[in-house]
Scaffold this motif. Structure first.
Motif: not given
Length: 361
Positions: A88, A91, A122-125, A128, A189, A281, A344
């Motif tokens: 990654c 994040g 980034y797509y997480d959170g 992020p 994303k 997804d 990740n």
């Protein structure tokens, strides 16, 4: 399910012989296991010679087509599938120094490559931390000596091909010829595309990728590039210094194999980083037969004569390592040249541990 022929298979069989048996019985069982293993190995070697590729390279048909029920793992017949990390680029709780540390740790742990995702946001959170992969790779290049370094993948339509080529060529020199760049249309994303006014129409991004790929491949080869298109222009320009690697810094193309254009684009480059489903997804592994079909649909070699790269994976390691190792053996026998294991964003110690355990060979 196909049997996987590995050197450690016979060791497992020997270890399973009960120590409570009389010595003569244990020796007899051990001899039977060894003879069976050598019989299988003999059949495999015979099949390899019959296929015209004795002990090296990629078979144009799966080995089970020659020896039913048997698949040879890489270590058993000298195949060269390499193992890389797809890490990654951001994040929650992820820092730039941690990502550089993971790259350095990867070399010590025996990985063959370090590849970062490439996102603007980034797509997480929510909001992020997100880091530039090329700057991370530059830092890692100065702390390592042999791991291959690159991205999987960079959205070429949101980059200027000339600027990306300059970055990749600089990394190639800093790393003494270890750079690779993978490009694609971009992950939907990536919230940064719309947020910064980048092109979000998929068809337009696809035409930008087609055009930009020609410019990028030409510039990374050090030749003079003349191009005038709808999106990019190069007026007989060349970039110096020339790449360390010959004939160019390798270019991979990423994308779903459900989109046939991905294979067409990859054939113009040096490799492919495919995923199976257009719906990002979801996830589904390629079967060995699907890997074989993919390999046969692409060029056998790159312009430098090396095997055309087929980099499979992009997910986390499964808990059942025996099943995972068997699967990796099968995709290697089917022609994959790289397996990419995803690291990740998460707890930093867990990320370190996932890298430090090394690849499943």
């Amino acid at each position: 399910m196909a049997e996987v022929l590995r050197p450690d298979t016979v060791l497992d069989e020997l270890a399973a012989i009960p120590l409570t048996q009389p010595l003569a019985d244990r020796l007899s069982d051990a001899a039977t296991a060894l003879l069976a293993h050598f019989d299988r190995l003999g059949a495999v070697l015979g099949a390899l010679h019959a296929a015209g590729r004795p002990g090296r390279g990629r078979l144009r048909q799966p080995l089970r087509d020659h020896v039913p029920g048997v698949t040879v793992a890489p270590a058993a017949y000298g195949a060269t599938m390499r193992h890389g990390l797809e890490i990654c680029c951001g994040g929650p709780a992820v820092t730039a120094s941690l990502l550089v540390e993971l790259g350095e740790l990867a070399e010590r742990a025996g990985w063959d490559g370090v590849f970062f995702e490439d996102y603007l946001i980034y797509y997480d959170g929510a909001d992020p931390p997100t880091y530039d992969p090329w700057l991370l790779l530059t830092a890692i290049a100065g702390r390592t000596g042999h791991v291959r370094l690159g991205t999987t993948v960079t959205a070429l339509p949101r980059r200027r091909p000339a600027k990306l080529a300059r970055e990749a060529l600089t990394l190639d020199h800093l790393s003494a010829g270890r750079a690779t760049v993978a490009v694609g249309v971009g992950d939907p994303k990536d919230r940064g595309l719309d947020a910064f006014g980048e092109q979000i129409d998929v068809k337009t991004r696809a035409t930008m990728l087609d055009e930009g790929l020609d410019v990028l491949v030409g510039l990374l080869g050090g030749g003079r590039v003349a191009h005038r298109g709808a999106h990019y222009r190069a007026d007989g320009v060349t970039m110096r210094p020339a790449p360390v690697q010959s004939p160019r810094v390798p270019v991979w193309v990423g994308g779903s194999t459900q989109a046939k254009a991905v294979l067409r684009r990859a054939a113009r480059a040096d490799g492919i980083v495919p995923y199976k489903l257009t719906d990002t997804d979801g996830w589904s592994d390629f079967t060995p037969d699907e890997v074989h079909d993919l390999v046969t649909a692409l060029p056998a070699t790159r312009p430098d004569g090396e095997p055309f790269d087929v980099a499979i994976g992009g997910r986390r390691r499964r808990p059942d390592e025996r099943a995972e190792r068997a699967y990796l053996g099968e995709v290697a026998a089917a022609g994959a040249t790289w397996w990419l294991e995803f690291i990740n964003a998460g707890d930093p110690e867990a990320m370190r541990a996932a890298v430090a355990r090394g690849p499943l060979r």
